[in-house]
Design an enzyme around this catalytic site. Structure first.
Site, mmCIF file in Angstrom:
data_model
loop_
_atom_site.group_PDB
_atom_site.id
_atom_site.type_symbol
_atom_site.label_atom_id
_atom_site.label_comp_id
_atom_site.label_asym_id
_atom_site.label_seq_id
_atom_site.Cartn_x
_atom_site.Cartn_y
_atom_site.Cartn_z
ATOM 1 N N CYS A 86 -8.650 1.260 47.424
ATOM 2 C CA CYS A 86 -8.633 2.502 48.193
ATOM 3 C C CYS A 86 -8.857 3.844 47.169
ATOM 4 O O CYS A 86 -9.435 3.824 46.246
ATOM 5 C CB CYS A 86 -7.755 2.654 49.447
ATOM 6 S SG CYS A 86 -7.989 3.905 50.539
ATOM 7 N N HIS A 192 -8.802 -2.281 52.412
ATOM 8 C CA HIS A 192 -7.423 -2.649 51.989
ATOM 9 C C HIS A 192 -7.278 -4.111 52.234
ATOM 10 O O HIS A 192 -7.128 -4.744 53.385
ATOM 11 C CB HIS A 192 -6.311 -1.952 52.729
ATOM 12 C CG HIS A 192 -6.347 -0.407 52.586
ATOM 13 N ND1 HIS A 192 -5.481 -0.155 51.704
ATOM 14 C CD2 HIS A 192 -6.939 0.413 53.126
ATOM 15 C CE1 HIS A 192 -5.300 1.101 51.592
ATOM 16 N NE2 HIS A 192 -6.249 1.541 52.274
ATOM 17 N N GLU A 194 -5.216 -6.008 51.209
ATOM 18 C CA GLU A 194 -3.591 -6.370 51.732
ATOM 19 C C GLU A 194 -3.408 -6.336 53.314
ATOM 20 O O GLU A 194 -2.442 -6.812 53.614
ATOM 21 C CB GLU A 194 -2.656 -5.626 50.978
ATOM 22 C CG GLU A 194 -2.429 -4.137 51.394
ATOM 23 C CD GLU A 194 -3.574 -3.154 51.035
ATOM 24 O OE1 GLU A 194 -4.555 -3.643 50.461
ATOM 25 O OE2 GLU A 194 -3.209 -1.955 50.920
#
EC number: 4.3.2.10
Lengths: 212, 259
Positions: A86, A192, A194
């Site tokens: 990001c 993202h 994650e």
């Protein structure tokens, strides 16, 4: 193997750390969240996360003594695999124009500018799942993934790379938006991983296995 | 193309799910972490925890639940309920929440949203707007679970919240909540058309068509629902398949382990 996640006061470090540890659970991966230049120098791989504004993240990074120098040394001189997430990806740009013009690390030539979707009904930030169009499907980061898989995005600014060869993946959001960029041992993703469930974990596992 | 989101919401009280499905094979149906894992595997696009713990002393159980969920689910997690101070936000984010939703505190002090957005970034601040239709086309903010009128116009408030840095608005029609009569579409649409940030429709879902209406007619980009999922009326997969069939862009992927 050790992975250093750079801690410069930006948000969701824990999410990134947990997802990397999970993705590397089979390969004895040691994940450290650190602002210590020595630890960065010792790490086998480096992850730069980031949420919030470009300038604020850059300031945060520069406020940690020796960290930018350690990053540049490890990544540019010694070729350690690097992943920016990001705003962490956006910081690789030459310049960011969020709240004024601010120089980035200048690792991958390009500018970070506000999203201006052609369809005015499209919301800013782009928030949610968008399907990736892989421009370099053979890149090791995408092993086991194909165009059409979704990443979770939250951003109002996007990266315009100068050299199209550095564009690894795109998404459509009222125009083309860079979803992943890279060259040599450098990579960055706008979404993202994650937070992108199995697709994200796969990408992180690929990053841990990557031998640029 | 960006996909529309389906967001199940879990009511959590003192660390336990208050309403929840009795999923087969679930060791402990009251455990929010177990429920979160089910929704994660089912392809939910995000997850929301609403903390309805009555006393603030029991707040620590929530942080624990958030931390354990973030350990096991790699999807966006929003936590709301009882967020009053910057410190509350910090603790939730540190525990592993990705977004924090602010309700009463934003009505009492709109600058609190500005402060929160400046400190933590717009992307993690969701302002939750509870409104009722007081006259045709007139929407007013209510607090305390819809009991207290404030005299504040919901659309004007939504604009102000977006200006103050809210990255997203969760719009709940209090007059529809729990009725299963469908979202208040005029309310959702009035707010969605007034702001540039994404709007989540909430309150009143009873059928899968209601989810479609929230997006197609309400101009929301995400739909939140609680009871239709909790009581096992519909699965996430059914919801997404129905919305896809209605022509909405949805993320439908095989959710088996990819690694």
């Amino acid at each position: 193997m050790s992975v250093a996640i750079i801690d410069y006061g930006a948000g969701n470090l824990k999410s990134a750390a947990k997802a990397l540890a999970f993705a590397g659970r089979a390969s004895n991966t040691d994940v450290v969240v650190t602002a210590d230049p020595d630890q960065v120098a010792k790490a086998d791989r480096i992850v730069l996360p980031g949420v919030g504004a470009f300038a604020e993240c850059k300031r945060g990074l520069e406020s940690k003594p020796g960290i930018v120098a350690a990053l540049c040394e490890a990544v540019l001189q010694r070729g350690r695999p690097f992943l920016g997430i990001c705003v962490g990806m956006q910081l690789m740009a030459s310049v960011g124009v969020e709240y004024g013009e601010h120089p980035g690390l200048g690792w991958i030539k390009g500018r970070v500018v506000r999203l201006t979707p052609k369809d005015p009904a499209l919301k800013i930030p782009q928030m949610g799942w968008n399907d990736l169009v892989l421009r370099r499907p053979q890149h090791p980061l995408f092993a086991g993934l194909a165009s059409g898989v979704h990443g979770y995005f939250v951003h109002s600014y996007h990266y315009l790379v100068e050299d199209p060869a550095h564009l690894l993946a795109e998404v459509e959001y009222g125009g083309r938006v860079a979803a992943a960029i890279g060259r040599d041992n450098l990579a960055g993703v706008q979404f993202h991983p994650e937070k992108s469930q199995q697709v994200g974990l796969r990408l992180l596992a690929n990053f841990l296995a990557w031998k640029p | 193309m960006l996909k529309m989101r389906v967001i199940p919401c879990l009511d959590v009280k003192d660390g336990r799910v208050v309403k929840g499905v009795n999923f087969v094979d679930l060791v402990d149906a009251g455990d929010p972490v177990e429920q979160a894992k089910i929704y994660d595997a089912a392809g939910a696009d995000e997850l929301t925890f609403l903390d309805i713990t009555a006393s603030h002393e029991n707040r620590d159980t929530l942080y624990d639940v958030v931390a354990k969920t973030a350990e096991a689910c790699f999807m966006p997690l929003t936590v709301g309920g009882g967020v009053r101070k910057v410190e509350d936000i910090r603790k939730l984010l540190l525990a592993g929440a990705d977004k924090v939703s602010i309700n009463t505190a934003a009505v009492k002090d709109p600058d609190f949203v500005k402060e929160a957005a400046t400190r933590f970034g717009d992307q993690c601040i969701v302002v939750s707007i509870d409104a009722k239709e007081t006259a045709p086309g007139r929407f007013e903010i209510f607090t305390h679970g819809g009991r207290e009128p404030t005299g504040i116009d919901a659309v004007a408030f939504a604009r102000r919240m977006a200006e103050n840095g809210a990255g997203e608005l969760l719009v709940t029609s209090m007059d529809r909540d729990g009725t299963r009569a469908g979202y208040n579409i005029p309310l959702t649409r009035a707010i969605a058309d007034a702001v540039t940030v994404p709007v989540i429709a909430s309150g009143g879902v009873g059928t899968l068509d209601h989810l479609v209406e929230g997006i197609r007619d309400g101009h929301a980009t995400a739909v939140l629902a609680a009871s239709i999922f909790h009581f096992g009326l519909f699965t996430i997969a059914q919801a997404k398949a129905h919305m896809l069939a209605a022509g909405l862009p949805m993320r439908v992927e095989p959710h088996k382990q990819a690694m």
